[in-house]
Structure formats: C-alpha cells, structure tokens
Enzyme design. Structure first.
Site, PDB file in Angstrom:
ATOM      1  N   MET A  30      20.390 -33.063  24.970  1.00 15.17           N
ATOM      2  CA  MET A  30      21.545 -33.140  24.067  1.00 15.17           C
ATOM      3  C   MET A  30      22.696 -32.289  24.599  1.00 15.17           C
ATOM      4  O   MET A  30      23.627 -31.957  23.857  1.00 15.17           O
ATOM      5  CB  MET A  30      21.151 -32.686  22.663  1.00 15.17           C
ATOM      6  CG  MET A  30      20.098 -33.604  22.049  1.00 15.17           C
ATOM      7  SD  MET A  30      20.162 -33.662  20.265  1.00 15.17           S
ATOM      8  CE  MET A  30      19.861 -31.959  19.857  1.00 15.17           C
ATOM      9  N   GLY A  31      22.641 -31.934  25.890  1.00 15.02           N
ATOM     10  CA  GLY A  31      23.746 -31.191  26.485  1.00 15.02           C
ATOM     11  C   GLY A  31      23.735 -29.712  26.140  1.00 15.02           C
ATOM     12  O   GLY A  31      22.745 -29.176  25.649  1.00 15.02           O
ATOM     13  N   HIS A  34      21.181 -25.327  29.790  1.00 18.33           N
ATOM     14  CA  HIS A  34      20.832 -23.979  30.248  1.00 18.33           C
ATOM     15  C   HIS A  34      19.679 -24.101  31.242  1.00 18.33           C
ATOM     16  O   HIS A  34      19.275 -25.221  31.600  1.00 18.33           O
ATOM     17  CB  HIS A  34      20.471 -23.102  29.045  1.00 18.33           C
ATOM     18  CG  HIS A  34      19.470 -23.732  28.105  1.00 18.33           C
ATOM     19  ND1 HIS A  34      18.176 -24.030  28.488  1.00 18.33           N
ATOM     20  CD2 HIS A  34      19.580 -24.170  26.823  1.00 18.33           C
ATOM     21  CE1 HIS A  34      17.529 -24.574  27.468  1.00 18.33           C
ATOM     22  NE2 HIS A  34      18.356 -24.690  26.447  1.00 18.33           N
ATOM     23  N   GLY A  36      16.602 -23.821  30.931  1.00 17.07           N
ATOM     24  CA  GLY A  36      15.460 -24.615  30.451  1.00 17.07           C
ATOM     25  C   GLY A  36      15.634 -26.073  30.842  1.00 17.07           C
ATOM     26  O   GLY A  36      14.727 -26.702  31.417  1.00 17.07           O
ATOM     27  N   HIS A  37      16.817 -26.622  30.545  1.00 16.27           N
ATOM     28  CA  HIS A  37      17.106 -28.006  30.955  1.00 16.27           C
ATOM     29  C   HIS A  37      17.053 -28.133  32.478  1.00 16.27           C
ATOM     30  O   HIS A  37      16.525 -29.105  33.018  1.00 16.27           O
ATOM     31  CB  HIS A  37      18.502 -28.425  30.483  1.00 16.27           C
ATOM     32  CG  HIS A  37      18.718 -28.364  29.007  1.00 16.27           C
ATOM     33  ND1 HIS A  37      19.514 -27.419  28.418  1.00 16.27           N
ATOM     34  CD2 HIS A  37      18.261 -29.158  28.001  1.00 16.27           C
ATOM     35  CE1 HIS A  37      19.543 -27.607  27.104  1.00 16.27           C
ATOM     36  NE2 HIS A  37      18.790 -28.655  26.828  1.00 16.27           N
ATOM     37  N   ASP A 154       9.613 -27.915  23.044  1.00 21.98           N
ATOM     38  CA  ASP A 154       9.550 -28.809  21.887  1.00 21.98           C
ATOM     39  C   ASP A 154       8.200 -29.522  21.939  1.00 21.98           C
ATOM     40  O   ASP A 154       8.125 -30.721  22.256  1.00 21.98           O
ATOM     41  CB  ASP A 154      10.712 -29.805  21.936  1.00 21.98           C
ATOM     42  CG  ASP A 154      12.063 -29.103  21.867  1.00 21.98           C
ATOM     43  OD1 ASP A 154      12.583 -28.923  20.772  1.00 21.98           O
ATOM     44  OD2 ASP A 154      12.570 -28.695  22.936  1.00 21.98           O
ATOM     45  N   SER A 190      19.808 -24.162  23.235  1.00 21.13           N
ATOM     46  CA  SER A 190      21.249 -24.336  22.996  1.00 21.13           C
ATOM     47  C   SER A 190      21.628 -23.675  21.677  1.00 21.13           C
ATOM     48  O   SER A 190      22.759 -23.215  21.499  1.00 21.13           O
ATOM     49  CB  SER A 190      21.600 -25.826  22.951  1.00 21.13           C
ATOM     50  OG  SER A 190      21.110 -26.481  24.090  1.00 21.13           O
ATOM     51  N   ARG A 191      20.684 -23.642  20.719  1.00 19.52           N
ATOM     52  CA  ARG A 191      20.989 -23.075  19.399  1.00 19.52           C
ATOM     53  C   ARG A 191      21.044 -21.555  19.403  1.00 19.52           C
ATOM     54  O   ARG A 191      21.487 -20.960  18.423  1.00 19.52           O
ATOM     55  CB  ARG A 191      19.974 -23.576  18.360  1.00 19.52           C
ATOM     56  CG  ARG A 191      20.151 -25.065  18.028  1.00 19.52           C
ATOM     57  CD  ARG A 191      19.318 -25.487  16.828  1.00 19.52           C
ATOM     58  NE  ARG A 191      19.697 -26.800  16.353  1.00 19.52           N
ATOM     59  CZ  ARG A 191      19.037 -27.939  16.635  1.00 19.52           C
ATOM     60  NH1 ARG A 191      17.959 -27.903  17.386  1.00 19.52           N
ATOM     61  NH2 ARG A 191      19.454 -29.087  16.151  1.00 19.52           N
TER      62      ARG A 191
HETATM   63  P1  AMP Z   1      17.584 -30.477  23.933  1.00 18.55           P
HETATM   64  O1  AMP Z   1      18.852 -30.575  24.706  1.00 18.55           O
HETATM   65  O2  AMP Z   1      17.447 -29.212  23.158  1.00 18.55           O
HETATM   66  O3  AMP Z   1      17.282 -31.721  23.152  1.00 18.55           O
HETATM   67  O4  AMP Z   1      16.432 -30.386  25.026  1.00 18.55           O
HETATM   68  C1  AMP Z   1      16.310 -31.349  26.029  1.00 18.55           C
HETATM   69  C2  AMP Z   1      15.023 -31.122  26.772  1.00 18.55           C
HETATM   70  O5  AMP Z   1      15.017 -29.826  27.349  1.00 18.55           O
HETATM   71  C3  AMP Z   1      13.785 -31.215  25.861  1.00 18.55           C
HETATM   72  O6  AMP Z   1      12.740 -31.883  26.546  1.00 18.55           O
HETATM   73  C4  AMP Z   1      13.456 -29.764  25.631  1.00 18.55           C
HETATM   74  O7  AMP Z   1      12.090 -29.537  25.348  1.00 18.55           O
HETATM   75  C5  AMP Z   1      13.838 -29.159  26.966  1.00 18.55           C
HETATM   76  N1  AMP Z   1      14.075 -27.722  26.819  1.00 18.55           N
HETATM   77  C6  AMP Z   1      14.957 -27.126  25.963  1.00 18.55           C
HETATM   78  N2  AMP Z   1      14.841 -25.783  26.058  1.00 18.55           N
HETATM   79  C7  AMP Z   1      13.875 -25.529  26.974  1.00 18.55           C
HETATM   80  C8  AMP Z   1      13.296 -24.341  27.506  1.00 18.55           C
HETATM   81  N3  AMP Z   1      13.671 -23.140  27.094  1.00 18.55           N
HETATM   82  N4  AMP Z   1      12.323 -24.461  28.440  1.00 18.55           N
HETATM   83  C9  AMP Z   1      11.911 -25.691  28.845  1.00 18.55           C
HETATM   84  N5  AMP Z   1      12.419 -26.840  28.384  1.00 18.55           N
HETATM   85  C10 AMP Z   1      13.386 -26.769  27.468  1.00 18.55           C
END
Ligand code: AMP
Length: 285
Positions: A30-31, A34, A36-37, A154, A190-191
């Site tokens: 969802m953009g 960081h 993690g992404h 997640d 992101s939050r």
């Molecule tokens: P989001 O943008 O929050 O929907 O996350 C997109 C993808 O990045 C999802 O598969 C999340 O599980 C993964 N993601 C988000 N934060 C992390 C993190 N800290 N470590 C690993 N994967 C992450």
C-alpha cells in the site's frame, strides 16, 4: 524502472517478459515503503527474473471510520526505494482503474467463508480480509506472477492469501518473508508514522511482549495460555497501550490453540493512543 498506472500497461510489459521466458515476482503493497517492504523486493529480485511492486491504498479493505483518507503516501520516495532495490515495474493505479464501477467499491468480492478471516484482526475488522483477498486476486489476475511475496508481519494476511491461492488454484507460489524491525525492536510499519514521541516509546511494548513470549517458548513452555498471559500482563503495564487481542492460534487455520507446537502463532493487535499496531511470532519446527 517502469511506472505503470493502467492495467493494460502492466499486462503489456509482463507479457513481453513472459514471451522471453522470464519469471515474474509480485510484491503487493500500500506504499509509504520502508525496509520491511524493501526486504520483500529483495527476496523477489533474488528468486525471479523480473519484479513488479504494486503501490495502491486499497479502499475495499478499510471500513468506514478507519484510516483510508489519512493513510500516509509518498510515491516519489517509494519509487526511489524500489529503484534502489532493483524493482523492474511499479504498478500505481488510481482507485477507478482498480474499481471501474467508481467510488472504490465493487460488486464482486473474493471471500474466504470459513472462520479464518473472522479470527484475530477479523474481530475488529470484519470486512478487512474480504478486501485484501479481492485486491490481491485482482493483482494476481493482472500480473499473473510466478511468485508473490508477503510479510510475516501480517501473519493472518499471509495465511489467508495462502488459503485463497490454494482454494482458487492460482498456481502462484506464495512466499512469506520475516518481520523487519527497527533497531529497538518495533516492527517496521507505515502506520508507525502516526505515533508521537511518547507513543513511539510506548509502542515498544509490542516487541517486548513478542521477545518475552519467544524466550518462554525457547525455555520449553508448552502451555500457550501461560505465554499469552505473560505477554498480556507486560502490555497492560504500559499506560498508553490498550489491547485489542493477544492470542495463540494455529498458524495455518487461525484456530485458537492451548498446547504450543509448530505452527503455533502468537499474534497481537494493540492500540497505542489511537494507532492500532500488530506484531507476532511463529513457533518454528
Ligand atoms: P502494507 O503496505 O502495509 O500493506 O504491506 C505490504 C507488504 O509488506 C505486506 O506483505 C506486509 O506484510 C509487508 N510488510 C510490512 N511491514 C513489514 C515488516 N516490518 N517486515 C516484513 N514485511 C513487512
């Protein structure tokens, strides 16, 4: 890196790669990207010839009153990070491109009908996983990747996507990637940007609870209720924290468990002020 805003453009680029016999990895996001992404992109780059990242704040997974409107966005920064990590194409569609009926809604959903999406986060976010399954399904149909990469951060989402991909015979390998944390332990999200300084400090209670639970399991604890209680007690000591849930479940079915054995998942959602954060750990075989 190619920036594609239409489904047609994505299909054209991916088809050209496939004609050359190249494999394609998809990283849905969802953009507001960081590290993690970025770790998902790195994993995709390592095991696929070409990598597509989607950057789309999906309205169908937000309920009214949630943070759809305020969700942080920074597409320029996202592009820089993706380019740096070797992503080949970023898909950045408008809401109307993804939901052509307009208004960010759809008449057709993909929904798992058993209890799995009703557990854990599904209790406070009853329509969330229906929206996630619908958008990921659409992304699978648009990109038709060989592999798709999701974060263990997640964990319920990862389990739901694995189930959906199997039930609908997508033939796409679902790859789970480990949680990336800040130096002090907080899971990157992101939050986290919603947190003020006091809340940022208080948010550490989530990872502290994860590390406490992990050490109890490593020391041989077999009773999930004792671990959940210890984690809950720790979080309750933090005045800014309000627990949504702390639970031990089977990591595949999301059903509650009492005895700890792989693939037990300890998962939590905790409000820090008004920000809802999640964290978890899985018991490995
Ligand atoms: P989001 O943008 O929050 O929907 O996350 C997109 C993808 O990045 C999802 O598969 C999340 O599980 C993964 N993601 C988000 N934060 C992390 C993190 N800290 N470590 C690993 N994967 C992450």
């Amino acid at each position: 890196m190619i920036v594609a805003t239409t489904i047609e453009d994505v299909r054209r680029e991916v088809s050209a790669w496939k004609r050359e016999g190249l494999t394609v990895g998809l990283v849905p996001t969802m953009g507001y990207l960081h590290e993690g992404h970025a770790s998902l992109v790195d994993a995709a780059v390592k095991s696929c010839d070409r990598v597509v990242t989607s950057d789309f704040v999906n309205p169908t997974q937000f309920a009214p009153g949630e943070d759809l409107e305020t969700y942080p966005r920074d597409f320029e920064h996202d592009c820089a990070l993706l380019e740096e990590h070797g992503c080949d194409l970023v898909f950045y569609p408008s809401v109307d491109e993804m939901y052509p009926d307009g208004g960010g809604t759809t008449d057709t959903y993909v929904e798992i009908l058993n209890d799995m999406p009703k557990q854990l986060c599904g209790k406070t976010r009853p329509i969330h996983f229906r929206g996630v399954c619908t958008v990921v399904s659409k992304l699978f149909n648009i990109v038709m990747p060989d592999k798709a990469f999701f974060g263990q951060k997640d964990a319920q989402q990862l389990a739901v996507i694995r189930k959906m991909a199997r039930d609908l015979s997508y033939g796409i390998e679902i790859v789970g990637c480990p949680i990336i944390r800040e130096a002090d332990g907080l899971a990157k999200s992101s939050r986290n940007t919603y947190l003020n300084a006091d809340e940022r400090a208080a948010a550490l209670v989530l990872s502290k609870a994860v590390f406490l639970g992990q050490s109890m399991v490593q020391d041989g604890e077999k009773d999930a209720r004792k671990v959940v209680k210890a984690m809950t007690d720790l979080i309750n000591q933090e005045p800014l924290a309000r627990i949504d849930y702390v639970e031990a479940v089977d990591g595949v079915t999301m059903k509650n468990v009492e005895a700890i054995a792989p693939p037990t998942l300890f998962a939590m959602a905790v409000y820090i002020g008004s920000t809802r954060l999640i964290d978890n750990f899985a018991v490995e075989a």
